[in-house]
Design a protein around this motif. Structure first.
Motif, PDB file in Angstrom:
ATOM      1  N   MET A  26       0.714  -1.277   0.213  1.00 43.94           N
ATOM      2  CA  MET A  26      -0.273   0.108   0.202  1.00 43.94           C
ATOM      3  C   MET A  26       0.569   1.264   0.150  1.00 43.94           C
ATOM      4  SD  MET A  26      -3.153  -0.119   2.554  1.00 43.94           S
ATOM      5  CE  MET A  26      -4.162   0.424   1.420  1.00 43.94           C
ATOM      6  N   GLY A  27      -0.043   2.098  -0.393  1.00 45.24           N
ATOM      7  CA  GLY A  27       1.518   3.468  -0.660  1.00 45.24           C
ATOM      8  C   GLY A  27       0.546   4.549  -0.922  1.00 45.24           C
ATOM      9  N   ALA A  28       0.475   6.064   0.257  1.00 50.03           N
ATOM     10  CA  ALA A  28      -0.097   6.664   0.248  1.00 50.03           C
ATOM     11  C   ALA A  28       0.694   8.363  -0.222  1.00 50.03           C
ATOM     12  CB  ALA A  28      -0.457   7.276   1.902  1.00 50.03           C
ATOM     13  N   THR A  38      -3.710   7.499  -2.306  1.00 47.43           N
ATOM     14  CA  THR A  38      -3.576   6.330  -1.869  1.00 47.43           C
ATOM     15  C   THR A  38      -4.096   5.543  -3.086  1.00 47.43           C
ATOM     16  OG1 THR A  38      -6.208   5.707  -1.289  1.00 47.43           O
ATOM     17  CG2 THR A  38      -4.394   6.580   0.483  1.00 47.43           C
ATOM     18  N   PRO A  51      -7.243   1.101   2.961  1.00 44.90           N
ATOM     19  CA  PRO A  51      -6.805   1.979   4.161  1.00 44.90           C
ATOM     20  C   PRO A  51      -6.879   1.577   5.760  1.00 44.90           C
ATOM     21  CG  PRO A  51      -7.199   3.565   2.206  1.00 44.90           C
ATOM     22  CD  PRO A  51      -8.101   2.195   2.698  1.00 44.90           C
ATOM     23  N   THR A 226      -2.121   1.716  10.499  1.00 44.27           N
ATOM     24  CA  THR A 226      -2.974   1.853   8.955  1.00 44.27           C
ATOM     25  C   THR A 226      -1.992   2.773   7.786  1.00 44.27           C
ATOM     26  OG1 THR A 226      -4.650   3.259   9.294  1.00 44.27           O
ATOM     27  CG2 THR A 226      -4.900   1.057   9.991  1.00 44.27           C
ATOM     28  N   LEU A 227      -2.776   2.699   6.662  1.00 40.67           N
ATOM     29  CA  LEU A 227      -1.851   4.147   5.854  1.00 40.67           C
ATOM     30  C   LEU A 227      -3.120   4.886   6.115  1.00 40.67           C
ATOM     31  CD1 LEU A 227      -0.223   4.120   3.880  1.00 40.67           C
ATOM     32  CD2 LEU A 227      -2.667   3.860   1.937  1.00 40.67           C
ATOM     33  N   GLU A 228      -4.704   4.921   6.747  1.00 40.05           N
ATOM     34  CA  GLU A 228      -5.144   6.170   7.185  1.00 40.05           C
ATOM     35  C   GLU A 228      -4.651   7.423   8.712  1.00 40.05           C
ATOM     36  OE1 GLU A 228      -9.694   6.340   8.182  1.00 40.05           O
ATOM     37  OE2 GLU A 228      -9.745   6.425   6.461  1.00 40.05           O
ATOM     38  N   CYS A 231      -0.999   8.476   7.214  1.00 39.12           N
ATOM     39  CA  CYS A 231      -0.868   9.906   6.601  1.00 39.12           C
ATOM     40  C   CYS A 231      -1.614  11.139   7.616  1.00 39.12           C
ATOM     41  CB  CYS A 231      -2.602   9.462   5.792  1.00 39.12           C
ATOM     42  SG  CYS A 231      -2.271   8.562   4.616  1.00 39.12           S
ATOM     43  N   ALA A 295       7.679  -0.948   6.563  1.00 40.83           N
ATOM     44  CA  ALA A 295       7.343   0.234   5.894  1.00 40.83           C
ATOM     45  C   ALA A 295       8.137   1.054   5.979  1.00 40.83           C
ATOM     46  CB  ALA A 295       6.144   0.286   7.663  1.00 40.83           C
ATOM     47  N   ILE A 308       4.548   7.275   1.514  1.00 36.24           N
ATOM     48  CA  ILE A 308       4.268   6.248   2.812  1.00 36.24           C
ATOM     49  C   ILE A 308       4.147   5.182   2.223  1.00 36.24           C
ATOM     50  CG2 ILE A 308       2.737   5.439   4.695  1.00 36.24           C
ATOM     51  CD1 ILE A 308       1.916   7.942   4.949  1.00 36.24           C
ATOM     52  N   LEU A 310       3.629   0.622   3.161  1.00 37.72           N
ATOM     53  CA  LEU A 310       3.334  -0.639   3.498  1.00 37.72           C
ATOM     54  C   LEU A 310       4.039  -1.838   2.979  1.00 37.72           C
ATOM     55  CD1 LEU A 310       0.791   0.849   6.083  1.00 37.72           C
ATOM     56  CD2 LEU A 310       2.888   0.811   6.642  1.00 37.72           C
TER      57      LEU A 310
END
Length: 452
Positions: A26-28, A38, A51, A226-228, A231, A295, A308, A310
């Motif tokens: 996952m990326g953001a 995202t 996310p 989490t990605l959220e 962020c 990460a 970011i 993961l």
């Protein structure tokens, strides 16, 4: 994001996942204080991860611990120069300072004594003294950066001790995570979360990795997030939040504290933050790894952008390079639009305005500009010299905020009739003309004056 920017971001993430052979990635990108993009590749439990799926973030945990320590400093409960033994009993390295632990410059062992801590239960290390082997000190204190996971375990124990025995992760939840709205960052995994995998280096097969509770070593790398949530964390690291930590204290964290290890490829290490330069841009952030997870979070303060990444594999993907590239793609494809100029609010102080304009250090011309909140900025006009920004103090002086004059005092020296004689900046005399004969220039000015 523009369509071509989104495609470039997805292409970089997809390439990184495929080349690194990650079960999922996952990326953001965070910009201007919020997530602007995202993306996800492959699957977790048969579904494309969203996310709110937790991944283990490894040593990104250290950035959270460092913020807790800086909060204690800002509250006056400890000093960065304090030896850790002043606050924490039973440590085998009582003379290491808080700042040295934050910057990995205490010369401590990189890993714990005993078995591989990331894959064994924390019950094997029940006390701070159990974190180290027979030789906790491996290098001279304060000379250079030598990464130490047990050093951050000591910082977690320090937070707990100074906060009256409250576990560090509970302090983190109450003082940092809740104010920032990061309800999915936890010590133990909570559904939905990704499983950790090792990918065989020579075949496309996988092996599940264990997820141990590492006990006292948890501040070195156990958090799940989490990605959220990350962020939100990136936005905080870039801008600060007075409920948690000021922007000035965060800026202090990302100043180089020690030179890097020779093999680190970094520009150095701050107080809990890794530092590097990429194509001339100063970046800060941290990478993280634990069995089954990778990460990375990297931010550019000048561009107010962060990337970011993961992944749920032990090794393979170059997550830091991908995170840096994600932020760089946005900066390149969609450069920041400057904020509009606006006049300063509030009444104007005529005496302060009268200070602005040319000043001379000897024969070297500078200009003094007035900024918001009575701040001043001194810049050499010749292109050579020392520039700095200055914060106004209640006693009528100014304090340097950066560069050579950081921490130094600038004061306006007046004649008996109240007129301005000169500026005194750390004993340097700045006058309205080059070597003004009437000014108190140390050493005096030749009475013959300027000559051809």
């Amino acid at each position: 994001m523009l369509p071509q920017t989104r495609r470039a971001l997805l292409r970089r993430l997809a390439g990184g996942q495929a080349e690194g052979r990650a079960p999922s990635m996952m990326g953001a990108v965070v910009r201007d204080g919020r997530a602007v993009w995202t993306g996800a590749r492959s699957s977790v439990e048969g579904e494309v991860p969203h996310p709110d799926v937790q991944y283990r973030i490894g040593s990104l945990t250290k950035t959270f611990v460092a913020v807790l320590v800086m909060r204690l400093r800002d509250e006056g409960l400890l000093r960065l120069a304090d030896p850790v033994g002043k606050h924490l009993e039973g440590t085998p390295v009582p003379d290491a300072t808080v700042a040295q632990l934050l910057a990995h410059s205490a010369g401590l062992a990189a890993e714990t004594g005993g078995p591989w801590w990331e894959r064994t239960p924390g019950t094997l290390r029940p006390e701070p003294a159990d974190l180290f082997g027979e030789r906790p000190q491996r290098l001279p204190v304060g000379r250079w950066h030598h990464y130490s996971n047990p050093g951050y375990a000591l910082l977690g124990a320090l937070v707990e001790r100074v906060r009256g025995g409250v576990p560090w992760n509970e302090v983190l939840r109450r003082e940092v995570l809740e104010p920032l709205g990061m309800g999915r960052t936890t010590l133990e995994p909570e559904t939905p979360h990704a499983g950790g995998w090792a990918v065989h280096p020579w075949a496309d097969v996988m092996l599940p990795e264990p997820a141990q509770d590492t006990g006292l070593m948890a501040p070195a790398g156990q958090l799940w997030s989490t990605l959220e949530d990350l962020c939100r964390w990136a936005a905080f690291l870039l801008r600060g939040d007075e409920r948690v930590l000021s922007a000035s204290s965060l800026a202090e964290m990302r100043r180089p504290a020690v030179p890097p290890e020779e093999s680190a490829g970094q520009s150095g290490y701050g107080l809990g933050l890794q530092l590097l330069r990429r194509e001339g841009r100063p970046l800060f952030g941290h990478s993280g790894s634990m069995p089954g997870f990778l990460a990375s979070l990297w931010a550019d303060a000048e561009e107010d952008v962060a990337g970011i990444v993961l992944a749920n594999c032990t090794s393979g993907p170059a997550v830091s390079a991908i995170a840096i590239d994600l932020a760089g793609i946005v900066s390149e494809h969609e450069p920041r639009i400057p904020e509009p100029w606006r006049p300063q609010p509030g009444p104007l102080d005529p005496e302060l305005l009268a200070l602005t304009g040319p000043w001379y250090w000897g024969a070297n011309p500078h200009v003094l500009r007035l900024r918001a909140e009575r701040a001043l900025e001194l810049t050499p006009l010749s292109g050579q010299g020392r520039s700095s920004r200055f914060r106004a103090e209640e006693d009528g002086t100014w304090t340097g905020l950066n560069g050579y004059y950081e921490g130094e005092t600038m004061r306006v020296v007046r004649e008996r009739d109240g007129s301005v004689s000169h500026l005194d900046l750390g004993t340097f005399v700045f006058t309205r003309g080059p070597y003004e004969p009437t000014a108190p220039v140390p050493g005096g000015v030749d009475p013959g004056g300027w000559r051809p």
